[in-house]
Write a protein that holds these residues in place. Structure first.
Motif, mmCIF file in Angstrom:
data_model
loop_
_atom_site.group_PDB
_atom_site.id
_atom_site.type_symbol
_atom_site.label_atom_id
_atom_site.label_comp_id
_atom_site.label_asym_id
_atom_site.label_seq_id
_atom_site.Cartn_x
_atom_site.Cartn_y
_atom_site.Cartn_z
ATOM 1 N N TYR A 128 -14.069 -37.751 101.291
ATOM 2 C CA TYR A 128 -12.067 -37.705 101.351
ATOM 3 C C TYR A 128 -11.633 -37.293 100.113
ATOM 4 O O TYR A 128 -11.177 -36.101 99.480
ATOM 5 N N LYS A 129 -12.734 -37.885 98.821
ATOM 6 C CA LYS A 129 -11.866 -36.872 97.929
ATOM 7 C C LYS A 129 -12.481 -35.627 97.629
ATOM 8 O O LYS A 129 -11.895 -34.831 96.654
ATOM 9 N N TYR A 130 -13.730 -35.746 97.337
ATOM 10 C CA TYR A 130 -14.345 -34.011 98.081
ATOM 11 C C TYR A 130 -13.022 -33.341 98.347
ATOM 12 O O TYR A 130 -12.942 -32.191 98.025
ATOM 13 N N LYS A 131 -12.943 -33.754 99.415
ATOM 14 C CA LYS A 131 -11.767 -32.508 100.639
ATOM 15 C C LYS A 131 -10.717 -32.185 99.333
ATOM 16 O O LYS A 131 -10.025 -31.502 98.885
ATOM 17 N N ILE A 132 -9.678 -33.172 98.921
ATOM 18 C CA ILE A 132 -8.770 -33.467 98.012
ATOM 19 C C ILE A 132 -8.870 -31.901 96.613
ATOM 20 O O ILE A 132 -8.380 -31.197 96.317
ATOM 21 N N GLN A 133 -10.459 -32.697 95.843
ATOM 22 C CA GLN A 133 -10.868 -31.456 94.599
ATOM 23 C C GLN A 133 -10.434 -30.575 95.484
ATOM 24 O O GLN A 133 -10.423 -29.290 94.576
ATOM 25 N N TRP A 134 -11.791 -30.244 96.472
ATOM 26 C CA TRP A 134 -11.717 -28.629 96.653
ATOM 27 C C TRP A 134 -10.872 -28.396 97.274
ATOM 28 O O TRP A 134 -10.101 -26.383 96.470
ATOM 29 N N LEU A 135 -9.253 -28.055 97.567
ATOM 30 C CA LEU A 135 -8.158 -28.239 98.313
ATOM 31 C C LEU A 135 -7.238 -28.459 96.915
ATOM 32 O O LEU A 135 -6.759 -26.533 96.710
ATOM 33 N N HIS A 136 -8.343 -29.135 96.042
ATOM 34 C CA HIS A 136 -7.057 -28.552 94.862
ATOM 35 C C HIS A 136 -7.789 -27.242 93.712
ATOM 36 O O HIS A 136 -7.229 -26.486 93.344
ATOM 37 N N PHE A 137 -8.911 -27.077 93.862
ATOM 38 C CA PHE A 137 -9.831 -25.825 93.348
ATOM 39 C C PHE A 137 -9.426 -24.644 93.805
ATOM 40 O O PHE A 137 -9.047 -23.372 93.491
ATOM 41 N N LYS A 185 -1.786 -36.917 101.669
ATOM 42 C CA LYS A 185 -2.386 -36.526 100.548
ATOM 43 C C LYS A 185 -2.755 -34.760 101.026
ATOM 44 O O LYS A 185 -2.526 -34.038 99.953
ATOM 45 N N GLU A 186 -3.262 -34.533 102.376
ATOM 46 C CA GLU A 186 -3.868 -33.787 102.202
ATOM 47 C C GLU A 186 -2.774 -32.303 102.714
ATOM 48 O O GLU A 186 -3.090 -30.962 102.199
ATOM 49 N N ARG A 187 -1.565 -32.798 103.381
ATOM 50 C CA ARG A 187 -0.661 -32.136 103.377
ATOM 51 C C ARG A 187 0.084 -31.629 102.072
ATOM 52 O O ARG A 187 0.599 -30.204 101.617
ATOM 53 N N GLU A 188 0.571 -32.649 101.810
ATOM 54 C CA GLU A 188 0.970 -31.733 99.881
ATOM 55 C C GLU A 188 -0.055 -30.752 99.693
ATOM 56 O O GLU A 188 0.305 -30.455 98.842
ATOM 57 N N ASN A 189 -1.345 -30.802 99.544
ATOM 58 C CA ASN A 189 -2.769 -30.416 98.519
ATOM 59 C C ASN A 189 -2.271 -28.922 99.418
ATOM 60 O O ASN A 189 -2.272 -28.063 99.122
ATOM 61 N N LEU A 190 -2.315 -28.543 100.659
ATOM 62 C CA LEU A 190 -2.492 -28.043 101.454
ATOM 63 C C LEU A 190 -1.313 -27.060 101.559
ATOM 64 O O LEU A 190 -1.049 -26.104 100.777
ATOM 65 N N LYS A 191 0.296 -27.734 101.190
ATOM 66 C CA LYS A 191 1.095 -27.435 101.048
ATOM 67 C C LYS A 191 1.142 -26.098 99.352
ATOM 68 O O LYS A 191 2.209 -25.225 99.873
ATOM 69 N N ASP A 192 0.878 -27.223 98.653
ATOM 70 C CA ASP A 192 0.780 -26.974 97.596
ATOM 71 C C ASP A 192 0.367 -25.419 96.672
ATOM 72 O O ASP A 192 0.154 -24.644 96.209
ATOM 73 N N LEU A 193 -1.081 -25.598 97.841
ATOM 74 C CA LEU A 193 -1.710 -24.206 96.949
ATOM 75 C C LEU A 193 -0.717 -23.004 97.987
ATOM 76 O O LEU A 193 -1.081 -21.807 98.196
ATOM 77 N N LEU A 194 0.006 -23.458 99.276
ATOM 78 C CA LEU A 194 0.553 -21.537 99.092
ATOM 79 C C LEU A 194 1.780 -21.413 99.059
ATOM 80 O O LEU A 194 1.581 -19.924 98.985
ATOM 81 N N ASP A 195 1.982 -22.214 98.306
ATOM 82 C CA ASP A 195 2.834 -21.927 96.954
ATOM 83 C C ASP A 195 3.991 -20.848 97.386
ATOM 84 O O ASP A 195 4.771 -20.574 96.259
#
Length: 276
Positions: free
Chosen positions: A125-134, A179-189
């Motif tokens: 799960y940590k890796y998933k969040i880091q991957w989304l951030h990357f 957290k997953e949803r926020e990271n996804l929304k965030d990268l769509l910008d």
DNA sequence: ATGGCCATTAGCAATGGA
């Protein structure tokens, strides 16, 4: 222009179904995830014989992405390389073969297989969040070129509660956590939009049904495969369909294709008319 | 009910997926 995404859960096991579907639908571009095959064993001849251009990035047993195109695939970029600097972090995230991009008819197509994440307390799960951030950093670099952009694939995230069959039980858990949803929304910008929701706002539309629990028989699925388009493309989108019936095949993938139809290329008159 | 099923692997039991 028809662009499709499909997690096939092994390209070699699903090959006959993929070829049948290609012959029936004739998409301009099919983006695959979970090919589960190293590059030297990729069954490229069969696609080439049907006149398709292909690019792929795979590994043994896990992950793997591919582009299958009727049009020229240019400026192919494998992994995060090409947008992000070649350093230790980039090569670490490039180890798992989860991303490939190319220019197709002037559209930057970015095909992703987002990590599953296992469960909220796991290292995965940590890796998933880091991957989304990357991926967010990757998209920030890519967006500087201002290409019409199509980001699509298996995101392993239901963006909202209407995208899973039992939000009361599953919301907040894996694939539906804040957290997953926020990271996804965030990268769509605010630049990339989920094209399926342009045409359909209701619940009950799924792209994945678990092999277990008789979920297909009960139609208990999740919509975790998405197609995101930048503004010029979204304005010209004509439909977005989930090819649900393939889940009823013998020996199906647990995911089905999602297909967007875009009026493309657009001519100058249309663009002037729209902006006017 | 946190498990069910499916695909893969120097391969028939373990692991990962979602």
């Amino acid at each position: 222009m028809l662009i499709a995404t499909w997690n096939v859960n092994s390209i070699r096991t699903r090959l006959p179904q993929i070829m049948n579907w290609l012959k029936e639908v004739k998409p301009d571009l099919l983006c695959l995830q979970e090919t589960k095959v190293e590059d030297k064993l990729f069954p490229k001849e069969i696609f080439e014989k049907e006149g398709y251009q292909i690019s792929f990035s795979g590994q043994k047993a896990y992950n793997g992405v591919a582009l299958i195109s009727q049009h020229l695939l240019s400026d192919v970029r494998v992994g995060f390389t090409g947008e992000l600097p070649e350093n230790a972090e980039t090569s670490l995230f490039n180890e798992q073969k989860r991303l490939i991009s190319a220019l197709v008819d002037g559209i930057r197509v970015i095909n992703v297989y987002v990590p599953n994440g296992s469960n909220l307390s796991s290292e995965k799960y940590k890796y998933k969040i880091q991957w989304l951030h990357f991926l967010k950093k990757y998209l920030q670099e890519q967006s500087k070129r201002e290409e019409p952009t199509c980001l699509l694939g298996d995101f392993n995230i239901a963006p909202e509660d209407r995208d899973l069959h039992n939000p009361k039980r599953s919301s907040g858990g894996i694939m539906a956590s804040k957290k997953e949803r926020e990271n996804l929304k965030d990268l769509l910008d605010d630049k990339l939009e989920d094209v399926f929701r342009v045409f359909e706002q209701g619940e009950g539309h799924w792209s994945w049904w678990d092999y277990r629990t008789a979920s297909w028989e009960r139609d208990q699925g999740w919509r975790i495969d998405q197609i995101y388009l930048s503004d010029q493309l979204i304005r010209n989108a004509k439909s977005c369909k989930i090819h649900k019936k393939l889940r009823g095949n013998i020996q199906p993938s647990d995911h089905v294709p999602v297909v967007v139809e875009i009026k493309w290329p657009i001519d100058d008159f249309d663009e002037d008319f729209l902006s006017f």
